[in-house]
Design a protein around this motif. Structure first.
Motif, PDB file in Angstrom:
ATOM      1  N   THR A  95     -34.243   9.403 -52.432  1.00 20.24           N
ATOM      2  CA  THR A  95     -34.858   8.079 -52.478  1.00 20.24           C
ATOM      3  C   THR A  95     -35.125   7.581 -51.068  1.00 20.24           C
ATOM      4  N   GLU A  96     -36.101   6.692 -50.935  1.00 24.15           N
ATOM      5  CA  GLU A  96     -36.465   6.199 -49.614  1.00 24.15           C
ATOM      6  C   GLU A  96     -35.313   5.451 -48.949  1.00 24.15           C
ATOM      7  N   THR A  97     -34.610   4.617 -49.721  1.00 22.10           N
ATOM      8  CA  THR A  97     -33.524   3.851 -49.121  1.00 22.10           C
ATOM      9  C   THR A  97     -32.400   4.761 -48.661  1.00 22.10           C
ATOM     10  N   ALA A  98     -32.094   5.788 -49.457  1.00 22.12           N
ATOM     11  CA  ALA A  98     -31.026   6.698 -49.067  1.00 22.12           C
ATOM     12  C   ALA A  98     -31.431   7.509 -47.841  1.00 22.12           C
ATOM     13  N   LEU A  99     -32.701   7.918 -47.768  1.00 22.62           N
ATOM     14  CA  LEU A  99     -33.169   8.643 -46.594  1.00 22.62           C
ATOM     15  C   LEU A  99     -33.076   7.768 -45.352  1.00 22.62           C
ATOM     16  N   ALA A 100     -33.375   6.482 -45.510  1.00 22.17           N
ATOM     17  CA  ALA A 100     -33.242   5.566 -44.383  1.00 22.17           C
ATOM     18  C   ALA A 100     -31.793   5.456 -43.954  1.00 22.17           C
ATOM     19  N   LEU A 101     -30.887   5.421 -44.919  1.00 22.90           N
ATOM     20  CA  LEU A 101     -29.472   5.334 -44.605  1.00 22.90           C
ATOM     21  C   LEU A 101     -28.991   6.587 -43.894  1.00 22.90           C
ATOM     22  N   ILE A 102     -29.473   7.744 -44.321  1.00 18.35           N
ATOM     23  CA  ILE A 102     -29.095   8.992 -43.657  1.00 18.35           C
ATOM     24  C   ILE A 102     -29.485   8.958 -42.190  1.00 18.35           C
ATOM     25  N   ALA A 103     -30.625   8.323 -41.897  1.00 17.04           N
ATOM     26  CA  ALA A 103     -31.076   8.241 -40.511  1.00 17.04           C
ATOM     27  C   ALA A 103     -30.107   7.461 -39.636  1.00 17.04           C
ATOM     28  N   ALA A 104     -29.246   6.634 -40.238  1.00 21.12           N
ATOM     29  CA  ALA A 104     -28.270   5.862 -39.476  1.00 21.12           C
ATOM     30  C   ALA A 104     -26.963   6.622 -39.274  1.00 21.12           C
ATOM     31  N   LEU A 105     -26.826   7.784 -39.908  1.00 18.50           N
ATOM     32  CA  LEU A 105     -25.626   8.596 -39.718  1.00 18.50           C
ATOM     33  C   LEU A 105     -25.632   9.208 -38.318  1.00 18.50           C
ATOM     34  N   PRO A 106     -24.470   9.655 -37.838  1.00 18.54           N
ATOM     35  CA  PRO A 106     -24.456  10.429 -36.595  1.00 18.54           C
ATOM     36  C   PRO A 106     -25.421  11.611 -36.725  1.00 18.54           C
ATOM     37  N   PRO A 107     -26.190  11.920 -35.690  1.00 19.58           N
ATOM     38  CA  PRO A 107     -27.237  12.931 -35.797  1.00 19.58           C
ATOM     39  C   PRO A 107     -26.795  14.265 -36.392  1.00 19.58           C
ATOM     40  N   ARG A 108     -25.619  14.771 -35.998  1.00 22.96           N
ATOM     41  CA  ARG A 108     -25.172  16.065 -36.526  1.00 22.96           C
ATOM     42  C   ARG A 108     -24.967  16.002 -38.041  1.00 22.96           C
ATOM     43  N   GLU A 109     -24.389  14.909 -38.504  1.00 24.86           N
ATOM     44  CA  GLU A 109     -24.148  14.769 -39.941  1.00 24.86           C
ATOM     45  C   GLU A 109     -25.455  14.573 -40.698  1.00 24.86           C
ATOM     46  N   ALA A 110     -26.344  13.770 -40.130  1.00 25.15           N
ATOM     47  CA  ALA A 110     -27.619  13.508 -40.793  1.00 25.15           C
ATOM     48  C   ALA A 110     -28.409  14.796 -40.998  1.00 25.15           C
ATOM     49  N   GLU A 111     -28.507  15.601 -39.965  1.00 17.48           N
ATOM     50  CA  GLU A 111     -29.287  16.837 -40.086  1.00 17.48           C
ATOM     51  C   GLU A 111     -28.631  17.825 -41.041  1.00 17.48           C
ATOM     52  N   ALA A 112     -27.311  17.885 -41.015  1.00 19.10           N
ATOM     53  CA  ALA A 112     -26.622  18.801 -41.928  1.00 19.10           C
ATOM     54  C   ALA A 112     -26.870  18.400 -43.381  1.00 19.10           C
ATOM     55  N   VAL A 113     -26.781  17.105 -43.680  1.00 22.76           N
ATOM     56  CA  VAL A 113     -27.029  16.627 -45.037  1.00 22.76           C
ATOM     57  C   VAL A 113     -28.471  16.920 -45.446  1.00 22.76           C
ATOM     58  N   LEU A 114     -29.405  16.648 -44.561  1.00 26.39           N
ATOM     59  CA  LEU A 114     -30.821  16.857 -44.876  1.00 26.39           C
ATOM     60  C   LEU A 114     -31.139  18.325 -45.129  1.00 26.39           C
ATOM     61  N   LEU A 115     -30.645  19.199 -44.270  1.00 25.29           N
ATOM     62  CA  LEU A 115     -30.958  20.623 -44.426  1.00 25.29           C
ATOM     63  C   LEU A 115     -30.292  21.215 -45.659  1.00 25.29           C
ATOM     64  N   ARG A 116     -29.067  20.775 -45.954  1.00 24.41           N
ATOM     65  CA  ARG A 116     -28.369  21.319 -47.113  1.00 24.41           C
ATOM     66  C   ARG A 116     -28.915  20.757 -48.422  1.00 24.41           C
ATOM     67  N   ALA A 117     -29.062  19.422 -48.489  1.00 25.92           N
ATOM     68  CA  ALA A 117     -29.348  18.776 -49.771  1.00 25.92           C
ATOM     69  C   ALA A 117     -30.823  18.448 -49.987  1.00 25.92           C
ATOM     70  N   VAL A 118     -31.586  18.238 -48.930  1.00 20.24           N
ATOM     71  CA  VAL A 118     -33.002  17.916 -49.094  1.00 20.24           C
ATOM     72  C   VAL A 118     -33.857  19.171 -49.009  1.00 20.24           C
ATOM     73  N   ILE A 119     -33.665  19.966 -47.945  1.00 19.97           N
ATOM     74  CA  ILE A 119     -34.440  21.195 -47.799  1.00 19.97           C
ATOM     75  C   ILE A 119     -33.907  22.281 -48.713  1.00 19.97           C
ATOM     76  N   GLY A 120     -32.588  22.286 -48.962  1.00 23.45           N
ATOM     77  CA  GLY A 120     -32.001  23.270 -49.861  1.00 23.45           C
ATOM     78  C   GLY A 120     -31.530  24.539 -49.190  1.00 23.45           C
ATOM     79  N   LEU A 121     -31.261  24.484 -47.886  1.00 24.31           N
ATOM     80  CA  LEU A 121     -30.784  25.669 -47.183  1.00 24.31           C
ATOM     81  C   LEU A 121     -29.284  25.831 -47.388  1.00 24.31           C
ATOM     82  N   ASP A 122     -28.829  27.087 -47.399  1.00 23.10           N
ATOM     83  CA  ASP A 122     -27.392  27.302 -47.443  1.00 23.10           C
ATOM     84  C   ASP A 122     -26.818  27.055 -46.051  1.00 23.10           C
ATOM     85  N   ALA A 123     -25.491  27.029 -45.957  1.00 26.08           N
ATOM     86  CA  ALA A 123     -24.852  26.660 -44.691  1.00 26.08           C
ATOM     87  C   ALA A 123     -25.173  27.643 -43.580  1.00 26.08           C
ATOM     88  N   GLU A 124     -25.234  28.929 -43.913  1.00 27.19           N
ATOM     89  CA  GLU A 124     -25.522  29.933 -42.897  1.00 27.19           C
ATOM     90  C   GLU A 124     -26.930  29.760 -42.327  1.00 27.19           C
TER      91      GLU A 124
END
Length: 210
Positions: free
Chosen positions: A117-146
């Protein structure tokens, strides 16, 4: 990478324009969400730059995780954009707007389920950068951790930890918003609309399980 996506990549490399359009339609929504959290309202422009490079460099793609390849290009374009603008990514969001996302299920899991959702994506942008990117790549893009780790230049375990912590922070905000609205209803006060400002820390997360 799914078989259908792999076939489309091979066809696009051979010059099939319809196959390239299929790749664009399949990957653009996730890339745009990812870039929105990184560069805010400039996401469409950055995505356009990324797709120009993807189309230009597609013949040199030699295999592997195509989504990771495209998101690496998009991330590099976003970092270039942020360096040019000399600003950090941030998007103000009314925390109350997320109250409807909380429920009886585990809140960290629910936070992960609703980050499209747009509001949740906006909230993710307020997270610390390392956490924000990890959440986005894992849950939005769908990449595995490796694979996400390769994109970010970090260990898979570090990516898992950062994603977990990011989801916990989102869950804490969801719970805090829900409790705040309930309290306001009891005393008959109209809820205020606090905004997350650039540079402010979100509520402290509980320690990650690893």
């Amino acid at each position: 990478m799914t078989g259908e996506l792999s076939e489309a990549v091979a066809s696009a490399q051979a010059g099939d324009e319809e196959a390239f359009r299929f790749l664009y339609r399949s990957l653009q929504p996730g890339l745009l969400r990812y870039l929105t959290a990184l560069v805010g309202g400039d996401a469409e422009d950055v995505a356009s730059e990324a797709w120009l490079q993807i189309s230009r460099d597609l013949p040199s793609f030699t295999g592997g995780e195509f989504r990771a390849w495209t998101v690496t290009i998009a991330r590099n374009r976003a970092m270039d954009h942020l360096r040019r603008q000399r600003r950090r990514p941030s998007l103000p969001v009314p925390v109350q707007a997320l109250s409807g996302l909380a429920g009886d299920a585990d809140t960290a899991e629910r936070a992960g389920e609703t980050i499209g959702t747009e509001t949740a994506l906006a909230l993710i942008a307020a997270l610390p950068p390392r956490e924000a990117e990890a959440v986005l790549l894992r849950a939005v893009i769908g990449l595995d951790a490796e694979t996400a780790g390769r994109v970010l230049g970090r260990r898979a375990g570090a990516v898992r930890t950062a994603a977990h912590r990011g989801l916990r922070r989102l869950a804490a905000l969801l719970e805090r918003s829900d409790l705040g609205q309930a309290s306001d209803r009891v005393v008959g006060v109209t809820p205020s609309r606090p905004r997350i400002r650039p540079g402010r820390q979100s509520p402290k997360a509980e320690p990650a399980d690893g």
